[in-house]
Write a protein that holds these residues in place. Structure first.
Motif, mmCIF file in Angstrom:
data_model
loop_
_atom_site.group_PDB
_atom_site.id
_atom_site.type_symbol
_atom_site.label_atom_id
_atom_site.label_comp_id
_atom_site.label_asym_id
_atom_site.label_seq_id
_atom_site.Cartn_x
_atom_site.Cartn_y
_atom_site.Cartn_z
ATOM 1 N N ASP A 83 -1.487 30.984 -22.953
ATOM 2 C CA ASP A 83 -0.946 32.008 -22.064
ATOM 3 C C ASP A 83 -0.612 33.322 -22.750
ATOM 4 O OD1 ASP A 83 1.138 31.004 -23.549
ATOM 5 O OD2 ASP A 83 2.576 30.964 -21.912
ATOM 6 N N LEU A 84 -1.052 33.510 -24.003
ATOM 7 C CA LEU A 84 -0.639 34.702 -24.743
ATOM 8 C C LEU A 84 -1.831 35.490 -25.275
ATOM 9 C CD1 LEU A 84 2.320 33.207 -26.806
ATOM 10 C CD2 LEU A 84 2.443 34.488 -24.656
ATOM 11 N N PHE A 85 -1.624 36.795 -25.384
ATOM 12 C CA PHE A 85 -2.587 37.701 -25.994
ATOM 13 C C PHE A 85 -2.153 37.971 -27.444
ATOM 14 C CE2 PHE A 85 -3.121 38.793 -21.410
ATOM 15 C CZ PHE A 85 -4.492 38.569 -21.321
ATOM 16 N N PRO A 86 -2.920 38.753 -28.198
ATOM 17 C CA PRO A 86 -2.559 39.029 -29.595
ATOM 18 C C PRO A 86 -1.124 39.516 -29.754
ATOM 19 C CG PRO A 86 -4.776 39.796 -29.187
ATOM 20 C CD PRO A 86 -4.230 39.352 -27.860
ATOM 21 N N PRO A 115 2.433 38.488 -23.495
ATOM 22 C CA PRO A 115 2.005 37.767 -22.297
ATOM 23 C C PRO A 115 1.136 38.577 -21.337
ATOM 24 C CG PRO A 115 4.241 38.529 -21.999
ATOM 25 C CD PRO A 115 3.852 38.913 -23.402
ATOM 26 N N LYS A 116 1.021 39.891 -21.581
ATOM 27 C CA LYS A 116 0.309 40.748 -20.638
ATOM 28 C C LYS A 116 -0.664 41.664 -21.381
ATOM 29 C CE LYS A 116 4.110 40.778 -17.295
ATOM 30 N NZ LYS A 116 4.920 41.595 -16.359
ATOM 31 N N ALA A 117 -1.717 42.075 -20.654
ATOM 32 C CA ALA A 117 -2.700 43.000 -21.213
ATOM 33 C C ALA A 117 -3.121 43.989 -20.140
ATOM 34 C CB ALA A 117 -3.916 42.243 -21.747
ATOM 35 N N VAL A 118 -3.495 45.175 -20.585
ATOM 36 C CA VAL A 118 -3.999 46.227 -19.706
ATOM 37 C C VAL A 118 -5.309 46.747 -20.262
ATOM 38 C CG1 VAL A 118 -3.613 48.571 -18.833
ATOM 39 C CG2 VAL A 118 -1.716 46.942 -18.889
ATOM 40 N N ILE A 132 -0.774 31.084 -28.747
ATOM 41 C CA ILE A 132 -0.497 30.166 -27.649
ATOM 42 C C ILE A 132 1.011 29.935 -27.582
ATOM 43 C CG2 ILE A 132 -2.735 28.999 -27.916
ATOM 44 C CD1 ILE A 132 -1.163 26.667 -29.236
ATOM 45 N N THR A 133 1.436 29.250 -26.530
ATOM 46 C CA THR A 133 2.816 28.784 -26.464
ATOM 47 C C THR A 133 2.824 27.289 -26.769
ATOM 48 O OG1 THR A 133 3.469 30.443 -24.841
ATOM 49 C CG2 THR A 133 4.836 28.485 -24.993
ATOM 50 N N ALA A 134 3.572 26.896 -27.780
ATOM 51 C CA ALA A 134 3.690 25.492 -28.169
ATOM 52 C C ALA A 134 5.157 25.096 -28.119
ATOM 53 C CB ALA A 134 3.127 25.269 -29.576
ATOM 54 N N ASN A 135 5.463 24.128 -27.277
ATOM 55 C CA ASN A 135 6.859 23.686 -27.097
ATOM 56 C C ASN A 135 7.788 24.862 -26.770
ATOM 57 O OD1 ASN A 135 6.178 21.005 -27.575
ATOM 58 N ND2 ASN A 135 6.537 21.180 -29.784
ATOM 59 N N GLY A 136 7.277 25.756 -25.930
ATOM 60 C CA GLY A 136 8.086 26.859 -25.438
ATOM 61 C C GLY A 136 8.196 28.052 -26.354
#
Length: 273
Positions: free
Chosen positions: A6-9, A13-16, A248-252
């Protein structure tokens, strides 16, 4: 253990990204605004129009688009579904060839002239070295596409842009990456006498710590790297076979996986001990 892509570099969490067509001389004014606010765009150029009235000249292309991506839009801007296959091949490959001589890097992106395409045209593009192609169909969402060769943007800039911008900034992450993708033509700002819309948009959306500002191809490359991750059966080992770092998100918690490395993810109990 929980693992979410769910993540970008940078763990953002967001990209434009922006996507503008034709190589119009008004791109000069548009790019000045984008550069001032740290935004990134992809500019789809008609190589056969270089130097014609209202279009950029070939000798200004490399410097003008230096902070952005140069992408294909065919040589003569035809309706691709309605011309012979041989002409489709020529239109795309010759446009790529001309643009690559100027850009100094492989041109892998494209947008459909007039927004017209067919499944047959979309299937052809990978064999011509095109990694993605944008349509003109707005999806009004912040989703990543399943098929990058029929990539639908969030909206055109004349479709409630400022309201959608605020909605994007206000929306909470929902366990998936969020992309705001705006398209159009720079001449429309001049024709509609609304350059202030671009200024307001750029000022509102620019320079947020939680947003990755990227070209179309950077979005594609990163998403493909994310989708290539190899995971063990129990989810505790995640291998990144690509040449890009992914997040990524791992264990929050955000976690970076560098190229060619394996991330070991503890189960939830172990991570809380």
């Amino acid at each position: 253990m929980t693992v979410v892509y769910d993540l970008f570099p940078g763990g953002k969490p967001k990209a434009v990204t922006l996507s503008y067509d034709d190589g119009i001389a008004h791109d000069q004014k548009m790019i000045e605004v984008l550069n001032r606010y740290g935004l990134k765009g992809t500019f789809h150029l008609i190589s056969g129009a270089f130097g014609k009235p209202g279009f950029v000249a070939a000798d200004e292309v490399k410097a003008l688009y230096a902070n952005h991506e140069i992408a294909a839009h065919t040589v003569t801007h035809p309706n691709l579904p309605h011309i012979p296959q041989e002409m489709r091949v020529w239109e795309v490959m010759e446009d790529r060839r001309a643009l690559e001589r100027i850009a100094g890097y492989p041109v892998k992106g494209m947008s459909y002239p007039f927004g017209t395409y067919s499944d047959e045209v979309a299937r052809l593009l990978p064999s011509l070295g095109i990694a993605y192609c944008r349509t003109t169909i707005s999806n009004y969402s912040f989703e990543l596409p399943e098929n990058f060769h029929q990539w639908t943007p969030t909206c055109h800039h004349n479709e409630d842009l400022l309201a959608r911008t605020q909605a994007f900034l206000d929306e909470s992450p929902m366990g998936k990456p969020q992309l705001f993708y705006v398209w159009g033509h720079s001449f429309e700002f001049a024709d509609d006498n609304n350059w202030e819309l671009l200024e307001q948009f750029a000022e509102t959306i620019g320079r947020h710590d939680s947003v990755w500002y990227a070209t179309n191809k950077q979005i594609v490359d990163y998403t493909q790297a994310l989708r290539r991750l190899e995971v063990s059966v129990d989810g505790s080992l995640i291998y990144n076979p690509s040449a890009l770092s992914v997040w990524i998100t791992a264990n929050g918690l955000p976690a970076q996986i560098k190229p060619g490395t394996i991330l070991e993810v503890a189960n939830d109990k172990e991570s809380n001990d």
